[in-house]
Write a protein that holds these residues in place. Structure first.
Motif, PDB file in Angstrom:
ATOM      1  N   THR A   1     -38.367  12.266   9.593  1.00  0.00           N
ATOM      2  CA  THR A   1     -38.733  13.335   8.668  1.00  0.00           C
ATOM      3  C   THR A   1     -38.711  12.825   7.231  1.00  0.00           C
ATOM      4  O   THR A   1     -39.538  13.235   6.414  1.00  0.00           O
ATOM      5  CB  THR A   1     -37.798  14.558   8.789  1.00  0.00           C
TER       6      THR A   1
ATOM      7  N   LEU B   1     -39.064  20.169  11.990  1.00  0.00           N
ATOM      8  CA  LEU B   1     -38.339  20.058  10.721  1.00  0.00           C
ATOM      9  C   LEU B   1     -39.171  19.499   9.572  1.00  0.00           C
ATOM     10  O   LEU B   1     -38.800  19.647   8.405  1.00  0.00           O
ATOM     11  CB  LEU B   1     -37.085  19.193  10.907  1.00  0.00           C
TER      12      LEU B   1
ATOM     13  N   TYR C   1     -39.984  21.680   6.509  1.00  0.00           N
ATOM     14  CA  TYR C   1     -38.800  21.946   5.686  1.00  0.00           C
ATOM     15  C   TYR C   1     -38.503  20.738   4.796  1.00  0.00           C
ATOM     16  O   TYR C   1     -38.206  20.885   3.600  1.00  0.00           O
ATOM     17  CB  TYR C   1     -37.626  22.281   6.609  1.00  0.00           C
TER      18      TYR C   1
ATOM     19  N   MET D   1     -31.424  17.372   7.162  1.00  0.00           N
ATOM     20  CA  MET D   1     -32.157  17.068   8.402  1.00  0.00           C
ATOM     21  C   MET D   1     -31.195  16.642   9.508  1.00  0.00           C
ATOM     22  O   MET D   1     -31.311  17.054  10.659  1.00  0.00           O
ATOM     23  CB  MET D   1     -33.168  15.931   8.160  1.00  0.00           C
TER      24      MET D   1
END
Lengths: 295, 314
Positions: free
Chosen positions: A103, A168, A171, A221
């Protein structure tokens, strides 16, 4: 500055004590529950503290059921999931670490284009990310289960990592984009005059200067991945791919597992993320505030 | 001119070293390739596919054969006429309303508390309030099932010791109180986030406003009501929308503490979709339809949220 009166100060201290008590009560409960035997919990159902303390719950979990200690000597049945605690812990570390890295990498690349290369479609992408943050995970899980089943991707850690990264990523972009936007553009321009390409200006200047923002995003995360239950619960059914939350969920409704053993597993599962949050509190606070407001 | 020429030279030099430089437009596309691929695979396609499944009959037999017969709106009809789904939806609304109101009131109060200067316990609260955020939701649920346990529970032990009760209270086992019992652990876990947002907004309020009002004789309550609260309204609306949409999807605490029980007292929307899809009779079509209805409800809130952000930017 307005200084509270002495009486107000006492009231404020008292209010703080109440708030702290509320936030720590479950932590106290899980600790006391995990440090006693089933017998003690049953012997006196009204006392807060047990008459005898023991580490046997942790001993039996951490030794994978090898060392039974005193309180589990007589016990013949121990759920397999309790015995495979080490495996689940390792799986959780692998999943959370991989998702954090993925991420951060993909999120940085995207967030930079949103923050600096503002085209109509990158702004649209940002709005889609805001919308995506609202998608309830159960809505994704049913089709993901059917899709992963068709492609034979059930029961693997990589399936969980891919699904969680996708869930995720929006975000992460929401947290990183506002941070990149605060790095002065002049620094990149200077690097470009010195011969950097646009990408290497990002890579060598903006990204290193954004280290605190990356730490904030990475910490959050990691914590969310560490907590995630539904994705691994639905995509993995075999013990060797279970993560800690799945192992914990599997003990719900198992009549042979008593509270003391459950509390010990819960405590072990929450310890890494609690330590992380307390160590990185400044970054966690900042990340939550930026991702929550500026999205 | 000399500098310009030099720049062109170095540009050419670096161009030679690293290949031709991409235009910003292409660079933006290239840098977004991984994100777009992943989002298409794990977000966009599943959302489309959930819609597809909700119009088809998908059970264990269909999964094996790979053929999903089209049933039109039948799944939606079955969901909407199912008393259990109606109950689950009502529970979801009740649960979310309690959770969000409690969180906003508590978040404003605690944010004001930790914002106090010169009170050392406020600094302790500021650090320790982060602990609930770090607790995995499923572990939180199990811890509270120990807190609430009728026979062995920690809450009853405290009340016995304080002499408040003589008979144990069945917190989560009583259909009248079970849903309320679930709200407490949920608020406990998600409150830190709300406090942090309010606290950030508080720090942005100009202190001179308060001092001027104090000089004019306004007491603390009037200063809060007429200065602080109006300035907090935007963030309160943000919290309202964000927290409502997340509370709509509550799952872990339900699974750990009541599993929907006793009876159907704590069935909520996400639990309904999960149980219908992944427990007998494994009716994935029906589960998808119910999940889609939940997504639409949340989608409306998400649109409101995006609209609000636009307004703030302008």
């Amino acid at each position: 500055m307005l200084k509270p009166s002495p009486i107000a100060q006492i009231l404020l201290h008292f209010a703080n004590v109440l708030v702290i008590a509320f936030f720590l009560l479950p932590i106290v409960a899980v600790t006391i529950g995990s440090l006693q035997s089933e017998k003690m919990l049953q012997a006196d159902t009204q006392a807060i503290l047990p008459a005898e303390w023991t580490f046997d719950n942790f001993l039996v979990i951490l030794s994978g059921g090898e060392q039974r200690g005193k309180i589990f000597e007589q016990v013949t049945y121990l759920p397999d999931n309790v015995k495979s605690f080490h495996r689940a812990f390792a799986n959780s570390v692998i999943v959370a670490t991989s998702v954090t890295i993925l991420t951060l990498v993909f999120g940085s690349l995207s967030a930079y284009t949103v923050a600096r290369l503002r085209f109509g479609w990158t702004i649209w992408l940002m709005n889609l990310n805001v919308m995506a943050r609202f998608v309830p995970i159960i809505v994704l899980m049913i089709p993901l289960y059917v899709t992963f089943r068709n492609f034979g991707m059930l029961n693997s850690l990589s399936g969980v990592i891919v699904a969680l990264t996708g869930f995720l990523l929006p975000y992460a972009i929401l947290m990183l984009a506002p941070y990149f936007a605060t790095i002065p553009r002049e620094l990149e321009d200077a690097a470009r005059i010195d011969g950097c390409t646009h990408f290497s200006a990002f890579w060598r200047i903006t990204l290193p200067l954004s280290a605190p923002g990356l730490a904030s995003c990475g910490a959050i995360m990691f914590i969310i991945s560490w907590h995630e239950l539904l994705i691994p619960l639905i995509l993995n059914s075999r013990a060797e791919f279970m993560t800690l939350p799945v192992v914990i969920a599997s003990l719900v409704g198992d009549v042979h597992v008593f509270f003391n053993l459950m509390m010990a597993i819960c405590l072990l599962a929450m310890l890494p993320s609690v330590i992380l949050v307390l160590l990185l509190q400044r970054f966690v606070v900042q990340g939550l505030q930026v991702g929550g407001v500026k999205g | 001119m000399a500098a310009d020429a030099e720049r062109r030279n170095t540009d050419a030099a670096s161009g030679a070293a690293s290949g031709r430089e991409l235009s910003p437009r292409s660079l933006a596309v290239v840098m977004n390739v991984p994100t777009i691929l992943i989002l298409a695979l794990v977000l966009a396609y599943p959302i489309y596919y959930a819609g597809f499944l909700s119009f088809h009959q998908v059970g264990p037999g269909q999964l094996r054969s790979g053929v999903f017969p089209f049933v039109g709106l039948l799944n939606y009809e079955r969901v909407l006429t199912d008393p259990l789904f109606q109950k689950a939806l009502l529970n979801t609304f009740t649960f979310s309303a309690i959770v969000v109101v409690a969180e906003i009131v508590l978040a404003v109060a605690i944010a004001l508390l930790i914002n106090q200067q010169g009170i050392w316990t406020s600094r302790v609260t500021r650090i320790l309030m982060l602990v609930p955020y770090a607790v995995p939701p499923i572990a939180n649920g199990l811890v509270w099932s120990f807190m609430y346990s009728y026979q062995f529970g920690f809450l009853n032990r405290i009340l016995f010791t304080l002499g408040v009760i003589t008979e144990p209270i069945n917190w989560a086992g009583n259909p009248d109180t079970a849903l309320f019992a679930i709200t407490v652990p949920y608020v406990w876990r998600t409150l830190p986030f709300a406090i942090l947002l309010v606290h950030a907004a508080l720090q942005g309020i100009n202190k001179e406003l308060h001092e001027a009002a104090a000089v004019d004789g306004a007491n603390a309550w009037r200063r809060f009501w007429h200065i602080t609260l109006p300035l907090l309204t935007p963030i309160i609306v943000v919290i309202l929308v964000l927290r409502t949409s997340f509370a709509f999807a509550v799952f872990e605490e339900i699974l750990a503490i009541t599993q929907g029980g006793p009876g159907d007292a704590t069935w909520v929307a996400a639990w309904y979709s999960y149980r219908k899809s992944f427990a007998p009779p494994f009716d994935i079509g029906l589960g998808s339809a119910s999940a889609y209805l939940l997504a639409m409800l949340v989608g409306i809130l998400a649109l409101v949220y995006v609209r609000m952000i636009y307004r703030r930017v302008e």
